[in-house]
Design a protein around this motif. Structure first.
Motif, PDB file in Angstrom:
ATOM      1  N   TYR A   1     -86.054  63.997  48.678  1.00  0.00           N
ATOM      2  CA  TYR A   1     -84.984  63.429  49.288  1.00  0.00           C
ATOM      3  C   TYR A   1     -85.191  62.836  50.850  1.00  0.00           C
ATOM      4  CZ  TYR A   1     -80.183  62.796  50.548  1.00  0.00           C
ATOM      5  OH  TYR A   1     -78.878  62.384  50.819  1.00  0.00           O
ATOM      6  N   PHE A   2     -85.956  63.568  51.395  1.00  0.00           N
ATOM      7  CA  PHE A   2     -86.570  63.139  52.830  1.00  0.00           C
ATOM      8  C   PHE A   2     -87.568  62.462  53.107  1.00  0.00           C
ATOM      9  CE2 PHE A   2     -83.283  66.907  53.434  1.00  0.00           C
ATOM     10  CZ  PHE A   2     -82.254  66.443  54.044  1.00  0.00           C
ATOM     11  N   TYR A   3     -88.281  62.169  52.129  1.00  0.00           N
ATOM     12  CA  TYR A   3     -89.637  61.457  52.235  1.00  0.00           C
ATOM     13  C   TYR A   3     -89.672  60.199  53.311  1.00  0.00           C
ATOM     14  CZ  TYR A   3     -88.152  57.226  49.305  1.00  0.00           C
ATOM     15  OH  TYR A   3     -87.301  55.931  49.177  1.00  0.00           O
ATOM     16  N   LYS A   4     -88.729  59.559  53.357  1.00  0.00           N
ATOM     17  CA  LYS A   4     -88.526  58.500  54.399  1.00  0.00           C
ATOM     18  C   LYS A   4     -88.363  59.270  55.982  1.00  0.00           C
ATOM     19  CE  LYS A   4     -86.290  54.828  52.037  1.00  0.00           C
ATOM     20  NZ  LYS A   4     -85.257  53.899  51.896  1.00  0.00           N
ATOM     21  N   ASP A   5     -87.904  60.128  55.899  1.00  0.00           N
ATOM     22  CA  ASP A   5     -87.717  60.835  57.280  1.00  0.00           C
ATOM     23  C   ASP A   5     -89.217  61.646  57.801  1.00  0.00           C
ATOM     24  OD1 ASP A   5     -84.647  61.479  57.988  1.00  0.00           O
ATOM     25  OD2 ASP A   5     -85.033  61.233  55.971  1.00  0.00           O
ATOM     26  N   ILE A   6     -89.776  62.107  56.533  1.00  0.00           N
ATOM     27  CA  ILE A   6     -91.048  62.772  56.669  1.00  0.00           C
ATOM     28  C   ILE A   6     -92.151  61.789  57.185  1.00  0.00           C
ATOM     29  CG2 ILE A   6     -93.117  64.006  55.509  1.00  0.00           C
ATOM     30  CD1 ILE A   6     -90.500  65.099  53.685  1.00  0.00           C
ATOM     31  N   TYR A   7     -92.055  60.616  56.598  1.00  0.00           N
ATOM     32  CA  TYR A   7     -92.899  59.702  56.764  1.00  0.00           C
ATOM     33  C   TYR A   7     -92.886  59.103  58.243  1.00  0.00           C
ATOM     34  CZ  TYR A   7     -95.384  54.879  56.796  1.00  0.00           C
ATOM     35  OH  TYR A   7     -95.926  53.803  56.814  1.00  0.00           O
ATOM     36  N   ASN A   8     -91.683  58.785  58.788  1.00  0.00           N
ATOM     37  CA  ASN A   8     -91.280  58.465  60.021  1.00  0.00           C
ATOM     38  C   ASN A   8     -91.809  59.459  60.990  1.00  0.00           C
ATOM     39  OD1 ASN A   8     -90.207  55.997  59.600  1.00  0.00           O
ATOM     40  ND2 ASN A   8     -88.362  57.002  59.059  1.00  0.00           N
ATOM     41  N   LEU A   9     -91.537  60.862  60.693  1.00  0.00           N
ATOM     42  CA  LEU A   9     -92.055  61.946  61.501  1.00  0.00           C
ATOM     43  C   LEU A   9     -93.503  62.135  61.687  1.00  0.00           C
ATOM     44  CD1 LEU A   9     -89.593  64.657  60.200  1.00  0.00           C
ATOM     45  CD2 LEU A   9     -89.763  63.795  62.710  1.00  0.00           C
ATOM     46  N   VAL A  10     -94.371  61.790  60.570  1.00  0.00           N
ATOM     47  CA  VAL A  10     -95.748  61.646  60.673  1.00  0.00           C
ATOM     48  C   VAL A  10     -96.323  60.372  61.441  1.00  0.00           C
ATOM     49  CG1 VAL A  10     -97.959  61.232  59.242  1.00  0.00           C
ATOM     50  CG2 VAL A  10     -96.221  62.693  58.262  1.00  0.00           C
ATOM     51  N   LEU A  11     -95.615  59.358  61.252  1.00  0.00           N
ATOM     52  CA  LEU A  11     -95.908  58.185  62.268  1.00  0.00           C
ATOM     53  C   LEU A  11     -95.779  58.487  63.581  1.00  0.00           C
ATOM     54  CD1 LEU A  11     -94.617  55.100  60.355  1.00  0.00           C
ATOM     55  CD2 LEU A  11     -96.870  56.145  60.559  1.00  0.00           C
ATOM     56  N   GLY A  12     -94.569  59.448  63.696  1.00  0.00           N
ATOM     57  CA  GLY A  12     -94.322  59.865  65.296  1.00  0.00           C
ATOM     58  C   GLY A  12     -95.411  60.463  66.042  1.00  0.00           C
ATOM     59  N   VAL A  13     -95.869  61.612  65.048  1.00  0.00           N
ATOM     60  CA  VAL A  13     -96.984  62.315  65.585  1.00  0.00           C
ATOM     61  C   VAL A  13     -97.968  61.675  65.890  1.00  0.00           C
ATOM     62  CG1 VAL A  13     -98.791  64.108  64.950  1.00  0.00           C
ATOM     63  CG2 VAL A  13     -96.200  64.694  64.218  1.00  0.00           C
ATOM     64  N   LEU A  14     -98.425  60.680  65.069  1.00  0.00           N
ATOM     65  CA  LEU A  14     -99.561  59.643  65.243  1.00  0.00           C
ATOM     66  C   LEU A  14     -99.239  58.541  66.481  1.00  0.00           C
ATOM     67  CD1 LEU A  14    -100.590  58.928  61.782  1.00  0.00           C
ATOM     68  CD2 LEU A  14    -101.538  60.431  63.486  1.00  0.00           C
ATOM     69  N   GLY A  15     -98.067  58.520  67.045  1.00  0.00           N
ATOM     70  CA  GLY A  15     -97.712  57.838  67.897  1.00  0.00           C
ATOM     71  C   GLY A  15     -97.472  56.345  67.889  1.00  0.00           C
ATOM     72  N   LYS A  16     -97.013  56.112  66.373  1.00  0.00           N
ATOM     73  CA  LYS A  16     -96.505  55.026  65.960  1.00  0.00           C
ATOM     74  C   LYS A  16     -94.917  54.560  66.177  1.00  0.00           C
ATOM     75  CE  LYS A  16    -100.778  54.282  64.267  1.00  0.00           C
ATOM     76  NZ  LYS A  16    -101.190  54.175  62.942  1.00  0.00           N
ATOM     77  N   ASN A  17     -94.323  55.394  66.412  1.00  0.00           N
ATOM     78  CA  ASN A  17     -92.895  55.121  66.761  1.00  0.00           C
ATOM     79  C   ASN A  17     -92.451  56.177  67.799  1.00  0.00           C
ATOM     80  OD1 ASN A  17     -92.250  57.712  65.171  1.00  0.00           O
ATOM     81  ND2 ASN A  17     -92.055  56.455  63.092  1.00  0.00           N
ATOM     82  N   ASP A  18     -90.975  56.213  67.681  1.00  0.00           N
ATOM     83  CA  ASP A  18     -90.340  56.956  68.574  1.00  0.00           C
ATOM     84  C   ASP A  18     -89.934  58.339  68.121  1.00  0.00           C
ATOM     85  OD1 ASP A  18     -88.364  56.436  66.868  1.00  0.00           O
ATOM     86  OD2 ASP A  18     -86.900  55.802  68.617  1.00  0.00           O
TER      87      ASP A  18
END
Length: 227
Positions: A21-38
């Motif tokens: 259900y939350f795969y998009k949120d998880i993907y964005n959170l991983v990108l966040g840890v990598l400094g790719k988004n906010d």
């Protein structure tokens, strides 16, 4: 007799439901840890908010599996958490400015994290306690619910690892494969339904109906115990 195998099956089914259900949120959170988004701050906040439950689970595990399972205590916990839900909703209705998920503060996130510790006691409800504390701390209802579900992912994964790394857990699973698989499928189906339903329902309704249900059920249990 096969409680351990069934417990881990439920954890796995719930974990898969959360990931799906939350795969998009998880993907964005991983990108966040990598400094790719906010999303970096929210991602780390979820990590730190998980720590109280990890420590609490380690310290209270034996009590949670024995003394805390008293039927009377479970019923009392159902009632007082229900009262907390009603109070939180009343407080939130008078609050004009509410916090969204992306703007969750460290204080709010950690408060929800500590609510997970209280939920180690049967009858409290992990989602019920964390959503209630989220609302009381100033999050809007949907944001509190999403934070609660996202926070469930790491702690559920940890619970799975704990059982799978124990010889007793592996032994029970191998001897009760049918129960294990049915438990996973049932937990996955009910998990997906619960997530979808709660996010949609709480977008326009309060927690009060769940509170009234908990009070009624808790009262019935106490009455039966008194007879």
């Amino acid at each position: 007799e096969t409680g351990l195998a069934f417990d881990v099956a439920i954890h796995i089914g719930t974990f898969i439901a959360l990931i799906c259900y939350f795969y998009k949120d998880i993907y964005n959170l991983v990108l966040g840890v990598l400094g790719k988004n906010d999303q970096k701050r929210l991602a780390w906040l979820l990590v730190f908010a998980t720590l109280p439950a990890v420590v609490g689970g380690y310290l209270l595990q034996d009590l949670a599996e024995s003394s805390f399972r008293s039927p009377a205590l479970v019923a009392i916990n159902m009632i007082w958490v229900a009262v907390a839900m009603i109070v939180a909703e009343s407080y939130s209705s008078r609050r004009k400015n509410k916090t969204t998920l992306s703007n969750t503060s460290t204080k709010q996130g950690m408060a929800i994290g500590f609510a997970q510790v209280v939920a180690l006691v049967p009858g409290v409800s992990r989602s019920g306690s964390t959503i209630t504390v989220g609302i009381f701390s100033g999050l809007d209802r949907v944001s509190a619910t999403r934070f609660s579900f996202l926070l469930a992912i790491p702690i559920t994964f940890g619970a799975i690892l704990k059982v799978l790394t124990s010889s007793e857990g592996v032994s029970q699973i191998s001897s009760e494969t049918g129960v294990f698989l049915v438990g996973i499928l049932a937990a996955f189906a009910s998990g997906i339904f619960a997530i979808r339903f709660l996010l949609k329902f709480l977008a326009g309704h309060s927690l009060n109906i769940f509170a009234y249900y908990r009070i009624a059920l808790g009262a019935v249990v106490l009455l039966l115990l008194a007879i």
